[in-house]
Design a protein around this motif. Structure first.
Motif, PDB file in Angstrom:
ATOM      1  N   ALA A  13       3.062  -2.845  -3.681  1.00  0.00           N
ATOM      2  CA  ALA A  13       2.784  -3.031  -2.250  1.00  0.00           C
ATOM      3  C   ALA A  13       2.689  -4.511  -1.907  1.00  0.00           C
ATOM      4  O   ALA A  13       3.227  -4.970  -0.905  1.00  0.00           O
ATOM      5  N   LYS A  40       0.771   0.507  -4.949  1.00  0.00           N
ATOM      6  CA  LYS A  40       0.134   1.517  -4.105  1.00  0.00           C
ATOM      7  C   LYS A  40      -0.696   2.442  -4.993  1.00  0.00           C
ATOM      8  O   LYS A  40      -0.254   2.842  -6.061  1.00  0.00           O
ATOM      9  N   ASP A  95       5.886  -5.019   0.391  1.00  0.00           N
ATOM     10  CA  ASP A  95       6.947  -4.016   0.350  1.00  0.00           C
ATOM     11  C   ASP A  95       8.306  -4.657   0.084  1.00  0.00           C
ATOM     12  O   ASP A  95       9.295  -4.387   0.786  1.00  0.00           O
ATOM     13  N   GLU A 155      -2.281  -0.719   4.623  1.00  0.00           N
ATOM     14  CA  GLU A 155      -1.639  -0.321   3.377  1.00  0.00           C
ATOM     15  C   GLU A 155      -2.208  -1.111   2.216  1.00  0.00           C
ATOM     16  O   GLU A 155      -2.136  -0.693   1.070  1.00  0.00           O
TER      17      GLU A 155
END
Lengths: 336, 323, 517
Positions: free
Chosen positions: C279, C300, C335, C438
């Motif tokens: 991530a 993640k 990402d 996130e």
């Protein structure tokens, strides 16, 4: 949280009833004081409680009141604006001077731009450069005073054809039986109140004033918010300049001298904390009205003009004292 | 002997030359080069005499600000003391009238201080109220009239010289030395720094913070009254509007001198530098025939620039979070 | 004094414990009761301290420790109860009286005046006065230097306090206590901002006082300190004494049970499962003297711990990721995409969230309500196109996260200033979870909050990782880092000192890494 109750404790004021009033007073104290004032004055003077007199007071306070609305937003955002007095001189001199030269509408447009530009300078210095607002606006007070004198060459200005110009509308006309200055003052108050309490922008102002670091850590662009409060403040000064210029149809170079502190007195009297993060423009309206009614009431009761200043002194301290004391839960500090 | 030596050393320890003096000197050099008469003895005496009014108030304001407070009522006190000292002359005699004027200043300082102490209301608000109220007192007392000094000795005093310097310059310099000594060498002065720097610590250490503050408000009240009286000796008269905006000018001078608004830091030497900087600028630009309007703009700009530089210098550089 | 028997450089052994416990109490608090409007802060609390004893005082925040000590030091007056010092009843109206009687409190918040000299700070409020009220500087500096020497301080009494390190400032506080030849010294969380090396020095000084027969009350959250230092301990909960124990005869579990009234459940097993794709990736990040060449990645569903001493650059790295600092060099990828983060709004837009180190200064606007604080990070989404706020949307956020986090608050309009530390922290966490991040960064998520809330927050972190969040936890507490992380990054002086798999990491290895070994 029991450990954080601070110095509350020994030698407590043994007046529980007073405390209850005190707690209510925290929110409504200023309204209460206002009503007490009105009743007192009504008892002592027949002319006080009349529609004519009330509308006179509203009209009289409209200039200071309009500026106080802008300053309230600056103060809620955690800063001060001491430059509004000389900004008012500047704005009034400019709009009156240009009126005869280029006509009322262009004069207003140019003055608006110039006044907002000064607000932007304040905003950049305090917001983006993070300089202490008291000192910055103190410096601006002096600088704008100088600018005004340079602009006018030290001469007083006035409008020659006072009867014909529609510029008279802002200071002298009535709409629906209410003076235009009053409309401007109360209209802006309503708009600002809605903006502060109902919009995301208003929330940002409160957040920045309450804790600028936490606001920044929450993704609020602090500098922009502070900047905008100064622009708003300069806008209210412009509106006040329209009222003043139009009412007097002329202007002295130092017409706004001392306004910065009178305006602040109204803001403080309303109950907006100088620490930032709390307050409201409605409170400020009441604070300014109290100042106006003190002046008006004392004059009607036959006191000299300057007696109002003495009363203002006492009222400001009493109002803030009541506020502080109710939060503290006792009248006096216990500091050694 | 050793005792005096130690005292001297300590005077030196707290007498770091504040940066404003660089600016003051630079101004002095600039105007000496640019004008013919700036550096003349007569003109320098003028500057000292002209700055003595704001200078005296600034001495008191420095103490109050180091202490963590502020006094906005000084301008009104100037007018009150001057009006009393001039107005009462014919009734009770010159010297008693002067004492009444000074007493009024000290008394109002006491009132301000007691209110700040006992009510816990911020000094800014208390003295803002006093500024408005005391000005009202002045107008009520004078009935909007200017008073003229009937005693010629009074107005002669303002113009007199002593040992080659204007008497008022001596008064200012004498009190500057006294206040410098007070702030660097006495327990009261050091406690002022302690209270301004960390109020809770001072309280816990048993310093009587409230009383201490009241004394400092009385000191600034005294100086404001003294400034009003010396100003009226120069004019041979008093007007009810005397001293308007002096609070702002004084704060400007004190802040230029490096005293922090938050309290705890500052010095009399710095304030002297700030006062002289303003005096030299005004005088020098006047000699260069720059209209007074520009002086206002330049003074305002300098105040902001000094603040900006101070921030750049004192900022911890990369250590600070950008917000 | 008989205290010479205590062994220096080591925890008190069993024999001097016996010697100490046998002595008559130096200080006795009897049935102290203190009420504030609507709250009983202390209820019939009794405590005794013997000469040469370190008596630890424990309890969750709000248990009444600080109130008790403030009564002892003369800041508060008790409603009921008595204080006896050396058998004589005493009564203090203010801190000065207590100090003169020999009871000194060393404050949690440093109470120094930074602009003044060390000597002036030591003698604050009692500067030696000569004629005309002048300060007797020679006497002042000589005496102050003498005191500093006995403490083994390397700085001069003439230095200004603002130039000293935090640890040295604490020494000045202690020196100030010694002026009064104290009989009882209270240390309130003295190690909160000290490095390990500085702690060693502090403990040495405490043992020195002990040997002189001074009675010491030691307040701390840290079990390891209490078990190395103290002879006896007393636990407070909800203003009542829950037990006094001889330290050597008790266990951490026992003490914890006394503090929270139940035992902590065993730490939950980590949610098993493979971490997802990367991530957040940091490559070669450097920022002046703060940190250099930092590279790591978080997947993640993974919790990465960051551990290092104060000043190792942990917080600064987090602040850089969140746009509060500009790095000199290096790359941040989210990402698989290089991102420019100039300010917190950019970070928020990229799905980052930062629960900052200082709750009260950076996390909350204390004068605002819980609800307003919770929606503060997303004023854009809780307002319509015209900029008007949608109260229902704000209420929905509050309802959701108050429930999820088990927030104990009187209601959405309650001001956060009135909540306990643990609940305040929940408001901050709720604020950030509501932005649906996130990547979640938590800087010292459990500092200064009670044991109960602490374990709730640890569970929450694991639960959130289970839902696929990438989490970075920064902490100074080794058990916290070891317990909650999948991997641990060790920092030493602004540089990476290693990345470890938590499953195989030992405490010793981690301590070596952050000490530059």
């Amino acid at each position: 949280m029991t450990t954080d109750t601070g110095e509350v404790g020994e030698r407590r004021l043994s007046l529980p009833a007073w405390r209850d009033i005190g707690h209510g007073a925290q929110r409504q104290g200023i309204l209460l004081a206002f009503i007490v004032f009105l009743i007192l004055f009504s008892l002592f003077s027949d002319r006080f409680a009349s529609w004519d007199n009330a509308s006179t007071v509203f009209r009289q306070v409209s200039i200071i009141g309009t500026i106080a609305l802008g300053v309230t937003i600056v103060v809620i955002g955690g800063n001060l604006d001491l430059s509004v007095g000389s900004m008012l001189s500047f704005s009034t001199v400019m709009v009156v001077d240009l009126h005869d030269k280029i006509g009322p509408a262009p004069a207003m447009a140019i003055t608006l731009v110039a006044t907002l530009a000064i607000g932007c300078v304040n905003g950049i210095l305090v917001g983006f450069l993070k300089l202490n607002s008291l000192i910055v606006t103190l410096g601006m007070l002096s600088a704008i005073q100088g600018l005004t004198l340079i602009y006018s060459g030290g001469q007083n200005v006035d409008i020659t054809d006072q009867e014909a110009t529609w510029f008279a509308f802002f200071g002298r006309d009535f709409v629906l039986g209410i003076a235009v200055p009053t409309w401007i003052f109360l209209g802006l108050a309503v708009v600002f109140h809605i903006v502060l309490t109902r919009t995301a922008y208003g929330r940002r102002v409160f957040a920045v004033g309450g804790n600028k670091t936490a606001a920044a850590f929450s993704g609020i662009r602090r500098a922009r918010v502070v900047f905008s409060t100064y622009v708003i403040s300069s806008f209210t000064v412009f509106c006040a300049a329209l009222i003043l210029g139009s009412r007097v149809m002329g202007s002295q170079n130092n017409v706004g001298q001392g306004y910065e502190l009178l305006v602040l007195a109204g803001v403080i009297l309303g109950g907006t904390s100088l620490l930032g993060g709390s307050g409201s423009v409605i409170k400020t309206v009441i604070g300014v009205l109290i100042l106006g009614f003190i002046q008006n009431g004392l004059l009607l009761m036959g006191y000299q003009y300057y007696a109002q200043w003495l009363v203002t002194w006492v009222v400001i301290i009493l109002a803030v004292w009541l506020d502080v004391a109710s939060q503290r839960g006792r009248l006096f500090t216990t500091t050694a | 002997m050793t005792k005096t030596l130690a005292t001297l050393q300590n005077l030196r320890r707290f007498t770091v030359i504040p940066p404003i003096w660089l600016f003051t000197l630079a101004c002095a050099i600039f105007f000496s080069l640019m004008t013919d008469n700036f550096a003349e003895i007569g003109n320098l005496k003028n500057i000292l005499q002209q700055t003595s009014t704001i200078g005296l108030i600034a001495l008191g304001m420095t103490v109050v600000m180091i202490n963590g407070n502020i006094d906005l009522s000084v301008g009104a006190v100037v007018a009150l003391a001057a009006s009393l000292a001039v107005g009462l002359q014919s009734e009770i005699g010159t010297l008693p009238a002067v004492f009444v004027g000074l007493g009024a200043g000290i008394g109002l300082g006491f009132v301000n201080g007691m209110i700040v102490w006992k009510t816990g209301v911020d000094a800014f608000i208390v003295t803002l109220g006093a500024m408005i109220g005391v000005r009202g007192l002045v107008f009520l007392y004078t009935q909007e009239q200017s008073f003229f000094a009937m005693d010629f000795a009074y107005s002669d005093f303002g113009m007199s010289q002593f040992a080659g310097l204007p008497t008022l310059a001596w008064v200012f310099l004498g009190f500057t030395v006294l206040m410098h000594w007070l702030m660097t060498s006495t327990v009261h002065g050091r406690n002022a720094y302690a209270v301004g720097g960390n109020r809770d610590a001072a309280l816990n250490a048993g310093i009587r913070v409230g009383r201490h503050m009241v004394v400092n408000f009385m000191i600034v009240g005294f100086f404001a009254a003294l400034a009003g009286i010396t100003l009226s000796t120069q004019m041979g008269a008093s007007t009810p509007n005397l001293g308007r905006e002096y609070e702002l000018w004084t704060i400007t001078a004190v802040v230029l001198g490096g005293t922090k608004l938050a309290g705890g830091a500052g010095s009399i030497v710095g304030t002297l530098g700030g006062v002289l900087a303003i005096g030299i600028l005004r005088n020098g630009m006047n000699l260069m025939q720059v209209p007074a309007f520009y002086v206002l703009v330049i003074l305002g700009a300098i105040l902001i620039i000094v603040l900006f530089i101070d921030r750049q210098v004192n900022r911890a550089g990369v250590e600070e979070v950008k917000i | 004094m008989t205290a010479e028997t205590a062994t220096p450089h080591a925890a008190p052994n069993a024999s001097d414990r016996d010697a100490v416990t046998a002595r008559e109490p130096l200080l006795r608090l009897d049935g102290i009761t203190k009420t504030f409007p609507g709250v009983v802060a202390l209820d019939d609390v009794s405590l005794e301290v013997r000469a040469g004893e370190v008596h630890a005082l424990l309890g969750e925040n709000g248990a009444g420790k600080s109130t008790l000590m403030k009564i002892l030091a003369g800041n508060h007056t008790a409603n009921r109860g008595a204080i006896h010092l050396e058998g004589e009843p005493v009564h203090f109206d203010n801190p000065m009286q207590a100090k003169r009687a020999g009871i000194v409190l060393i404050h949690q918040e440093l109470s120094l005046v930074p602009e003044m000299t060390v000597a002036e700070n030591i003698f604050l409020g009692s500067l030696p006065k000569g004629i005309l009220g002048t300060v007797k500087w020679r006497v002042l500096f000589a005496v102050a230097d003498e005191i500093l020497k006995t403490l083994g301080c390397r700085f001069s009494a003439k230095d200004k306090v603002e130039k000293l390190s935090i640890a040295n400032r604490q020494m000045v506080e202690i020196a100030r206590a010694l002026v009064f030849t104290p009989k009882v010294v209270v240390f309130d969380e003295p190690t909160a901002s000290l490095t390990d090396a500085e702690k060693v020095v502090l403990f040495e000084i405490i043992r020195g006082l002990m040997r002189k027969g001074v009675g010491i009350v030691y307040i701390s959250h840290r079990m390891d300190e209490i078990f190395t230092l103290s002879h006896r301990l007393t636990v407070l909960r909800d203003g009542k004494v829950r037990g006094t124990r001889v330290t050597a005869e008790t266990t951490e579990d026992d003490v914890t049970r006394l503090m929270i009234g139940r035992s902590l459940e065993g730490r939950e097993k980590r949610a098993a499962g493979e971490p997802g794709p990367v991530a957040l990736e940091v490559r070669g990040l450097s920022c002046g003297s703060l940190y250099r060449d930092i590279s790591f990645e978080i997947r993640k569903g993974e919790v990465v711990g960051m551990y290092g001493l104060i000043g190792a650059g942990r917080t600064e790295i987090a602040e850089t990721l969140f746009g509060l600092r500009s790095p000199d060099t290096g790359e941040i990828r989210i990402d698989d995409e290089t991102v420019e983060i100039d300010a917190p709004p950019d970070a928020i837009a990229r799905g980052l969230a930062l629960v900052p180190e200082s709750r009260k200064e950076q996390g909350l606007v204390l004068g605002m309500s819980c609800r307003d604080n919770m929606s503060m990070a997303q004023l854009g989404t809780v307002s319509n196109g015209m900029g008007f706020l949608k109260p229902k949307a704000e209420q929905a956020i509050y309802d959701t996260y108050a429930t999820m986090l088990d927030l104990r608050s009187p209601g959405p309009q309650a001001l956060v200033v009135n909540l306990s530390g643990g609940n305040q922290q929940k408001v901050v966490i709720g604020k950030w979870l509501s932005t649906a991040p996130e990547i979640l960064i938590l800087d010292e998520p459990t500092r200064g909050i009670d044991v109960g809330s602490k374990s709730e927050i640890h569970d929450l972190i694991r639960r959130l990782a289970g839902t696929g969040l990438a989490i970075l936890v920064i902490s100074s507490e080794m058990p916290e880092i070891m317990g909650v992380s999948d991997r641990v990054i060790a920092l030493y002086h602004g540089q990476m000192a290693g990345v470890f798999d938590a499953a195989t990491l030992t405490e010793d290895r981690l301590v070596q890494a952050i000490s530059g070994l």
